[in-house]
Design a protein around this motif. Structure first.
Motif, PDB file in Angstrom:
ATOM      1  N   GLN A 386      -2.940  37.444  31.076  1.00 36.40           N
ATOM      2  CA  GLN A 386      -3.256  36.056  31.403  1.00 36.40           C
ATOM      3  C   GLN A 386      -2.681  35.727  32.773  1.00 36.40           C
ATOM      4  O   GLN A 386      -1.846  36.474  33.303  1.00 36.40           O
ATOM      5  N   CYS A 387      -3.129  34.617  33.342  1.00 40.21           N
ATOM      6  CA  CYS A 387      -2.538  34.167  34.588  1.00 40.21           C
ATOM      7  C   CYS A 387      -2.486  32.649  34.549  1.00 40.21           C
ATOM      8  O   CYS A 387      -3.188  32.024  33.756  1.00 40.21           O
ATOM      9  N   GLY A 388      -1.659  32.071  35.380  1.00 39.44           N
ATOM     10  CA  GLY A 388      -1.558  30.614  35.371  1.00 39.44           C
ATOM     11  C   GLY A 388      -0.671  30.105  36.491  1.00 39.44           C
ATOM     12  O   GLY A 388      -0.208  30.867  37.335  1.00 39.44           O
ATOM     13  N   ILE A 389      -0.482  28.807  36.454  1.00 43.24           N
ATOM     14  CA  ILE A 389       0.359  28.157  37.455  1.00 43.24           C
ATOM     15  C   ILE A 389       1.535  27.516  36.731  1.00 43.24           C
ATOM     16  O   ILE A 389       1.336  26.839  35.716  1.00 43.24           O
ATOM     17  N   GLN A 390       2.744  27.788  37.208  1.00 40.14           N
ATOM     18  CA  GLN A 390       3.920  27.219  36.563  1.00 40.14           C
ATOM     19  C   GLN A 390       4.000  25.726  36.840  1.00 40.14           C
ATOM     20  O   GLN A 390       3.716  25.288  37.956  1.00 40.14           O
ATOM     21  N   ASP A 391       4.416  24.996  35.811  1.00 39.68           N
ATOM     22  CA  ASP A 391       4.583  23.560  35.989  1.00 39.68           C
ATOM     23  C   ASP A 391       5.658  23.289  37.016  1.00 39.68           C
ATOM     24  O   ASP A 391       6.718  23.901  36.993  1.00 39.68           O
ATOM     25  N   SER A 392       5.344  22.417  37.942  1.00 44.98           N
ATOM     26  CA  SER A 392       6.359  22.040  38.931  1.00 44.98           C
ATOM     27  C   SER A 392       5.907  20.735  39.550  1.00 44.98           C
ATOM     28  O   SER A 392       4.742  20.369  39.487  1.00 44.98           O
ATOM     29  N   SER A 393       6.837  20.058  40.146  1.00 46.85           N
ATOM     30  CA  SER A 393       6.467  18.856  40.872  1.00 46.85           C
ATOM     31  C   SER A 393       6.932  19.058  42.302  1.00 46.85           C
ATOM     32  O   SER A 393       7.766  19.908  42.586  1.00 46.85           O
TER      33      SER A 393
END
Lengths: 408, 146
Positions: A386-393
């Protein structure tokens, strides 16, 4: 799922049948009366009352023979039925009473009784499995898989067998094979289509670009405005050529048959990617120590890193920045992270950026086909990850993806 | 015997692609005669001087596109190799196709080189350089083998 259930049931049945076979002595073979749960009700009741060990085993055996889905049958040396599960009678289309009087030759005529007796000793130690056909009462044939083993009891030899109906499984296998062939055909057609389409589209594009260039080269009277428009024609042609290239790469990506390339450390791979990307001065690629231990094949991981690091630099809003890459060993896989200190991706777009042709800025501002992350997702997905984007602000974006671990 | 002047025969159905090569050759100041056929059939007619075409004097260097109507590049190369009078022709393949299948077929027919056409300026430049170099250094087969 069904297969698993069948296997588990078979194992339980066969295992239990043998266990009982060891502890439970069948009726005196000289009496040679076929035993079946229903026909032994009175005897069983008596044994229950006594609550002897034999009684408990008898009850277990009876339940087993009633509930087993595989056709369990125990034969003596002559091939006569000694014990059988209800399902075996159903499989052959005989009543319980008919079944209890049958000989092997009724459903398996090619197993000659004399040969049959001779084959028994050879089967003593192991369970052997064979595919065969058995004849039902109505004359039709049933494809079955038979597990068998012989057991010595009180000087006599019994053959324990369990038949599994394969007709459904074989039918599903045949259907699956057909579906697979159809899928392979469609895939080959699609490959051919993508290939031909992209080549046939490339040729006129090249002509458009060349013609615009020749006007600029040959006509000194071309004014600045016309020249700018001719350059726009060239720019658009180039964009479409890039789009075609990217679509081709996407179509070919994750092709399992492709050579995976040499095994190398992820750190060395990142160094190579940095060279091919021609990272502008002002940007730094920081490869973490954790990458040195991660052994990976060059292709197609090179493409994935190329796209992720390339994106980080391309979409950076300052003329300097850094891209950090590291790996976490999660047991069976690596999880790679690529983090930048660019403008970040607004939360609303964090899913859609992985779709094809998705760009977050006008293409005249940032040149791009929107295929980069789609390709990453496809390649990673093909390898079961899988791939994704880490939660961050705030600033920066941290993308991650799973990659299979190479055993060596 | 002195090697004859090498004639370039461009076999290309696309007018713009043909002009690209003509411009390349002109900009490199290559003085060799440059002729053009629009497909494999016309190229064979020009090489053999048949169907009312004037025969191209040997030695000839063929610059062949792969995908063309009537007779494609691979078919033309095979026909040239199968003809004892033409078999010594120097052949370069020019194509947009970078498929392994086309490449193998071309090299199986003993082409001298395989050039993938592209937009990139540096590739057109290197094609010109290669032609220049080839014409300068490599001695062509003699005009007449007898």
């Amino acid at each position: 799922m069904m297969t698993t259930v069948f296997v588990v049931v078979l194992l339980i049945c066969v295992g239990a049948a043998f266990a009982i076979g060891r502890f439970y002595r069948p009726p005196d073979p000289s009496a040679a009366v076929p035993v079946h749960a229903d026909s032994q009700e009175q005897g069983v009741a008596a044994l229950h009352a006594a609550e002897s060990a034999a009684g408990r085993h008898e009850a277990q055996l009876r339940a087993l023979l009633e509930t087993a889905s595989d056709g369990i049958h125990v034969l003596d040396e002559n091939g006569d039925v000694v014990l059988f599960s209800d399902s075996f009678a159903r499989m052959l289309g005989y009543s319980i009473a008919e079944m209890s009087r049958l000989n092997l030759s009724a459903w398996s005529p090619e197993e000659n009784t004399e040969d049959f007796a001779a084959t028994i000793p050879a089967l003593t130690d192991e369970v052997s499995v064979a595919q065969t056909q058995i004849r039902r009462k109505d004359g039709s044939w049933l494809e079955v898989e038979v597990s068998r083993r012989s057991v010595q009891l009180g000087g006599d030899t019994y053959l324990y067998r369990s038949a599994r109906d394969l007709s459904e499984r074989n039918k599903i296998d045949r259907e699956n094979r057909l579906h697979l062939q159809e899928l392979e055909r469609i895939n080959a057609e699609l490959d051919q289509f993508v290939y031909v389409a992209s080549h046939d589209l490339r040729s006129p594009l090249r002509a458009i670009k060349s013609l615009a260039q020749w006007i600029i080269d040959d006509d000194p009277s071309v004014d600045a405005k016309t020249r700018q428009r001719l350059e726009l024609i060239q720019g658009r042609s180039q964009r479409m050529a890039q789009l075609l290239d990217d679509v081709m790469i996407y179509a070919r990506a994750g092709n399992i048959a492709a050579a995976p390339g040499p095994l190398m450390s992820a750190a060395a791979l990142i160094a190579e990617v940095a060279v091919t990307l021609q990272v502008p001065s002002g940007y730094r690629i920081l490869a973490d120590r954790s990458l040195e231990d991660a052994q990976v094949h060059r292709a197609p991981l090179e493409q994935v890193f190329h796209n992720l690091i390339g994106n980080a630099i391309k979409h950076h809003d300052k003329n300097q920045g850094s891209v950090r890459v590291w790996a976490v060993d999660t047991g069976g896989r690596y999880r790679f992270f690529v983090a930048d200190d660019g403008p970040g991706i607004p939360e609303a777009y964090r899913e859609s950026v992985f779709d094809m042709f998705t760009t977050l800025k006008p293409r005249d501002e940032v040149e791009g086909s929107g295929m980069g992350l789609a390709l990453v997702r496809k390649v990673v997905g093909r390898l079961g990850g899988q791939c994704g984007i880490q939660d961050s602000s705030g600033r920066g974006v941290c993308l991650w993806f799973d990659w299979p671990r190479e055993e060596h | 015997m002195q090697p004859g002047t090498l004639t370039l025969l461009l076999v290309e159905d696309d007018d713009v692609d043909a002009e690209t090569i003509v411009r390349c050759v002109a900009s490199a100041k290559i003085a060799n005669p440059l002729l053009r056929a629009r497909d494999g059939i016309e190229a064979l007619e020009m090489l053999r001087g048949t169907n009312g075409k004037q025969k191209v004097p040997a030695p000839v260097m063929l610059l062949v596109d792969i995908r063309m109507p009537r007779l494609d590049g691979i078919g033309l190369i095979k026909a040239v190799r199968a003809d004892p009078a033409l078999t010594r022709t120097v052949i370069f393949v020019l194509t947009t196709s970078d498929s392994d299948r086309d490449r193998m077929a071309a090299y199986d027919a003993h082409v001298a080189g395989y050039i993938v056409k592209s937009n990139a300026q540096d590739e057109i430049f290197s094609l010109t350089k290669m032609l220049e170099y080839y014409l300068l250094i490599v001695v062509a087969p003699p005009a007449d083998v007898t």
